[in-house]
Design a protein around this motif. Structure first.
Motif, short mmCIF file in Angstrom:
data_model
loop_
_atom_site.label_atom_id
_atom_site.label_comp_id
_atom_site.label_asym_id
_atom_site.label_seq_id
_atom_site.Cartn_x
_atom_site.Cartn_y
_atom_site.Cartn_z
N PHE A 76 -0.27 -4.06 7.90
CA PHE A 76 -1.48 -4.52 7.54
C PHE A 76 -1.97 -3.65 6.37
O PHE A 76 -2.42 -4.30 5.33
N LEU A 77 -1.89 -2.33 6.38
CA LEU A 77 -2.21 -1.50 5.41
C LEU A 77 -1.33 -1.82 4.23
O LEU A 77 -1.57 -2.01 2.84
N ALA A 80 -1.95 -5.00 2.24
CA ALA A 80 -3.03 -4.90 1.60
C ALA A 80 -2.73 -4.16 0.16
O ALA A 80 -3.19 -4.53 -0.97
N GLN A 81 -1.98 -3.04 0.49
CA GLN A 81 -1.64 -2.11 -0.53
C GLN A 81 -0.80 -3.01 -1.69
O GLN A 81 -0.78 -2.63 -2.92
N THR A 83 -1.28 -5.81 -2.59
CA THR A 83 -1.90 -6.44 -3.90
C THR A 83 -2.07 -5.44 -4.93
O THR A 83 -2.51 -6.04 -6.10
N PHE A 84 -2.11 -4.09 -4.82
CA PHE A 84 -2.19 -3.30 -6.03
C PHE A 84 -0.97 -3.38 -7.03
O PHE A 84 -1.00 -2.90 -7.85
N GLN A 87 -2.10 -4.10 -10.25
CA GLN A 87 -2.96 -3.00 -10.83
C GLN A 87 -2.14 -1.85 -11.28
O GLN A 87 -1.11 -1.59 -10.68
N GLN A 89 -0.58 1.62 -11.22
CA GLN A 89 -0.82 2.66 -10.12
C GLN A 89 -0.48 4.25 -10.62
O GLN A 89 -0.91 5.25 -9.74
N LYS A 92 1.79 6.56 -8.83
CA LYS A 92 1.83 6.89 -7.45
C LYS A 92 2.16 5.47 -6.56
O LYS A 92 2.44 4.53 -7.21
N PRO A 93 2.89 5.85 -5.53
CA PRO A 93 3.35 4.87 -4.88
C PRO A 93 2.66 3.81 -4.39
O PRO A 93 1.29 4.28 -4.09
N VAL A 94 3.16 2.64 -4.33
CA VAL A 94 2.23 1.51 -3.92
C VAL A 94 1.84 1.56 -2.40
O VAL A 94 0.80 1.42 -2.06
N PRO A 96 1.67 4.44 0.16
CA PRO A 96 1.60 5.99 0.16
C PRO A 96 1.72 6.42 1.46
O PRO A 96 0.84 5.94 2.57
N SER A 99 -1.02 9.18 3.50
CA SER A 99 -2.47 8.72 3.92
C SER A 99 -2.27 7.59 4.76
O SER A 99 -3.30 7.19 5.51
N GLY B 140 -9.54 -9.34 -6.27
CA GLY B 140 -8.35 -8.73 -6.05
C GLY B 140 -8.47 -7.24 -5.81
O GLY B 140 -7.90 -6.28 -6.04
N TRP B 142 -9.38 -4.23 -3.15
CA TRP B 142 -9.42 -3.69 -1.83
C TRP B 142 -9.83 -2.20 -1.66
O TRP B 142 -9.91 -1.70 -2.57
N PRO B 143 -10.19 -1.95 -0.63
CA PRO B 143 -10.68 -0.64 -0.32
C PRO B 143 -9.45 0.16 -0.74
O PRO B 143 -8.36 0.02 -0.39
N PHE B 145 -7.35 2.83 0.41
CA PHE B 145 -6.79 3.28 1.81
C PHE B 145 -6.29 4.69 1.57
O PHE B 145 -6.22 5.35 2.51
N ARG B 146 -6.37 5.22 0.23
CA ARG B 146 -5.92 6.78 0.21
C ARG B 146 -7.27 7.72 0.44
O ARG B 146 -7.21 8.92 0.39
N TRP B 151 -10.78 6.05 5.49
CA TRP B 151 -10.43 6.56 6.98
C TRP B 151 -11.52 6.69 7.96
O TRP B 151 -11.56 6.36 9.04
#
Lengths: 175, 478
Positions: A76-77, A80-81, A83-84, A87, A89, A92-94, A96, A99, B140, B142-143, B145-146, B151
């Motif tokens: 899920f995470l 969602a990520q 979609t970045f 954008q 980055q 940084k890794p898409v 990560p 975290s 487009g 999203w929160p 997550f980092r 959290w």
């Protein structure tokens, strides 16, 4: 052959345990501990010892829930990520990992708990209708020994309950 | 002194607990009225803030966070009480927890529900609160997550769900007892919530296993929740926040404030519902000793934090620390140290531990200390951050104070409604406690069973049909 449920109510727990022990010792032909259900105001591990290995399957649900939560959480995470990707980055890794471990851990616990609850509801047969022999005194201070019997074993079963000073006997015809 | 009267009859346990749900002392209603008035103050303040903006809360750069976040952390901390008493003490078989764990679990759930309001209030633009949810947005966005703030949302959502289910699962056998004795709307409610509990061996076996598994999940969850809350601060680079010991410091503080609140509510419930038989001085003493031990851990972690800042050569962090010692917030800081580290020594004296009014007052001071601790984490750092241009002393406005004040009323109201509708002492666990303690002491456990219908040898043979009269009064549905 007709089947019945017979319940004897006891206020003396030792007498109730003796009924279970005698059935376990096959004092009545055709009856075994598998035909017995106990109803009590508290849990009695000592009766469980006589009743033999009746295992709880809830931990299997828990394990499935935790594994599902971990897998679903991470995917899920990550989805969602993803979609970045559209954008910037900043190198940084898409997806990560450090975290994401935190949130994956939270979802592992969440689904572990939800599946545990589901497992309990299913394995404890929670939503089934209470039978007509249910006694409110089981919630207060009495213990009920329910025996599943047929036409041949109903009278010996009742006699056994009476021999152990049951307060009351209730019976129900099973369909 | 025993934790509980081992001669108490099981039927009497049912009777006392069910009676408490109908017939509290007048003090209960006074407490309810007080809580409603406090919530009223907060609602008015929130309406004002909503209508005229966050400026009225005195929240402005560099003080974007203030009492709202400090109080949020306080309520999250409070929630650890249920986990400690219920889950940890359950796993280590400390059975003295049994008469009091139910209300501690309820505290967990309601303090989380109270804490959850503060991020929303803090947002200001309440109508946009759904932006924090991870939904598929056409922008487009999203929160992140980092971010520890995201959290937080996940952790608190998980903790609230899990603790509410833990509370509910643990109540099922008692809800069945209520179902069997209630009338009117209460009967309908308990029928629905008891999920058809019959008390058979299959249900008990699976119930016990479920409760244990959930306890095992809740302990690491509680630790992770407050560690994550501490990460909101520790993962920033602000002086006074960027500290390695913050997670254990937060967890210790959470357990401390939770225990202090348990003492407060213990005294109140004992009085409101005449629970002297169940909430005994011996159990109060044990809770006080536990609180004292945790207070010492918290004090130690405080000293470690000061020492590591002092010897760490981080000039800005040292400045913040000195500002706490000597600056405009110093009275509050020293009050925190007094309430958090000196007051708990009252718990070390047996004579004081056994004096209920003293313990009530001490617990209020401990709670005050723990609330001040959170305020002293948030505000001094924002007042003395890296840029001298941002040096500022900020005092919360009446709007903030009113909302914080009202949050205590909100928590109190939820709690008081809960203890009136649901059994606040676990009937089946107290029965187990009495049964096992009598067995362990070599006494006949059967003596505590009520035998109103025991048949003597002269009486006629038993027959099926008529149920014996119950020794427990009915809940009238009032």
């Amino acid at each position: 052959m007709k089947k019945y449920k017979v319940m004897g109510l006891f206020s003396n727990f030792r007498e109730a345990f003796n009924v279970v022990e005698e059935i376990g010792a096959q004092k009545i032909a055709g009856l075994t501990v598998d035909d017995i259900t106990t109803k009590s105001p508290i849990e009695h591990p000592e009766i469980d010892e006589i009743l033999g290995q009746r295992r709880s399957h809830v931990p299997k649900f828990t394990l499935c829930g935790a594994l599902f939560g971990m897998t679903f959480g991470f995917l899920f995470l990550a989805s969602a990520q993803a979609t970045f990707l559209v954008q910037p980055q900043g190198g940084k890794p898409v997806v990560p990992l450090p975290s994401n471990i935190v949130l994956t851990y939270e979802l592992l616990i969440l689904f572990g708990v939800l599946f545990t609850l589901t497992g309990f509801l299913i394995t404890a047969r929670m939503f089934t209708k209470r039978s007509s022999i249910y006694s409110e005194n089981v919630g207060i201070d009495q213990i009920g020994i329910v025996i599943e019997v047929n036409e041949n074993t109903i009278e010996p079963a009742k006699a056994l309950l009476k021999a152990h000073k049951t307060l009351e006997i209730r019976e129900e015809v099973l369909k | 002194m025993k934790d509980i009267n081992e001669d108490i009859k099981w039927a009497q346990i049912n009777k006392d607990v069910l009676r408490s749900m109908e017939n509290p002392r007048m003090g209960y209603w006074v407490a309810v009225a007080t809580c409603i008035a406090m919530v009223g103050c907060a609602v008015l303040a929130e309406i004002w803030q909503y209508r005229y903006g966050m400026g009225y809360a005195n929240l402005n750069w560099p003080h974007m966070w203030d009492l709202y976040i400090a109080t949020f952390i306080f309520w999250i901390g409070m929630s650890h009480s249920g986990t400690l008493l219920s889950a940890i003490l359950h796993i280590i078989h400390a059975d003295w927890r049994k008469p009091i764990y139910r209300f501690a679990e309820a505290m967990t759930t309601f303090s989380l529900m109270t804490a959850g309001l503060f991020p929303l209030i803090h947002l200001g633009r309440l109508w946009n609160m759904y932006w924090v949810l991870p939904y598929v947005s056409d922008r487009g966005i999203w929160p992140n997550f980092r971010s520890p703030l995201v959290w937080d949302a996940f952790a608190i959502g998980t903790y609230l769900t899990s603790s509410a289910l833990f509370l509910f699962i643990g109540m099922i056998p008692d809800l069945a007892i209520c179902r069997d004795n209630a009338r009117g709307w209460r009967k309908k409610l308990y029928i629905a919530l008891s999920l058809g509990w019959r008390g058979d061996d299959r249900q008990w076996r699976n119930f016990r296993r479920t409760y244990l598994l959930m306890a095992c999940f809740l302990i690491p969850l509680a630790v992770s929740v407050h560690s994550i809350v501490s990460s909101d601060f520790a993962m920033s680079i602000m002086p006074g926040w960027h500290i390695t010991t913050f997670p254990p410091y937060f967890v210790a503080g959470a357990l401390y404030s939770g225990c202090a609140a348990i003492i407060t509510l213990f005294v109140l419930l004992r009085y409101f519902f005449r629970f002297e038989e169940y909430m005994t001085l011996s159990i109060l003493e044990k809770t006080c000793k536990l609180t004292f031990a945790i207070a010492m851990v918290w004090t130690y972690l405080n000293l470690i934090e000061f020492a590591s800042t002092w010897y760490g050569h981080d000039v800005a962090a040292k400045e913040v620390l000195l500002e706490k010692f000597y600056g405009p917030y110093a009275p509050y800081f020293w009050m925190m140290m007094f309430c958090g580290s000196v007051m708990p020594f009252a718990l070390a004296f047996r004579k004081l531990r056994r004096h209920i009014p003293t313990m009530f007052v001490v617990s209020l001071f401990l709670n005050l200390g723990m609330w001040l601790e959170r305020w002293m984490i948030v505000t001094p750092t924002l007042a003395n951050a890296y840029h001298p241009i941002a040096f500022d002393t900020m005092w919360p406005s009446m709007i903030q104070w009113a909302i914080v004040f009202g949050s205590f009323g909100w928590f109190g109201l939820l709690f008081l409604v809960f203890v009136k509708v649901f059994p606040s002492v676990s009937m089946y666990e107290v029965k187990e406690m009495v049964y096992h303690r009598r067995t362990a002491a070599g006494k006949d456990p059967e003596v505590v069973l009520h035998h109103p219908h025991r048949r003597s040898d002269d009486e006629p043979e038993p027959s099926g049909g008529t149920p014996p009269p119950s020794g427990t009064p009915g809940l009238e549905g009032a």
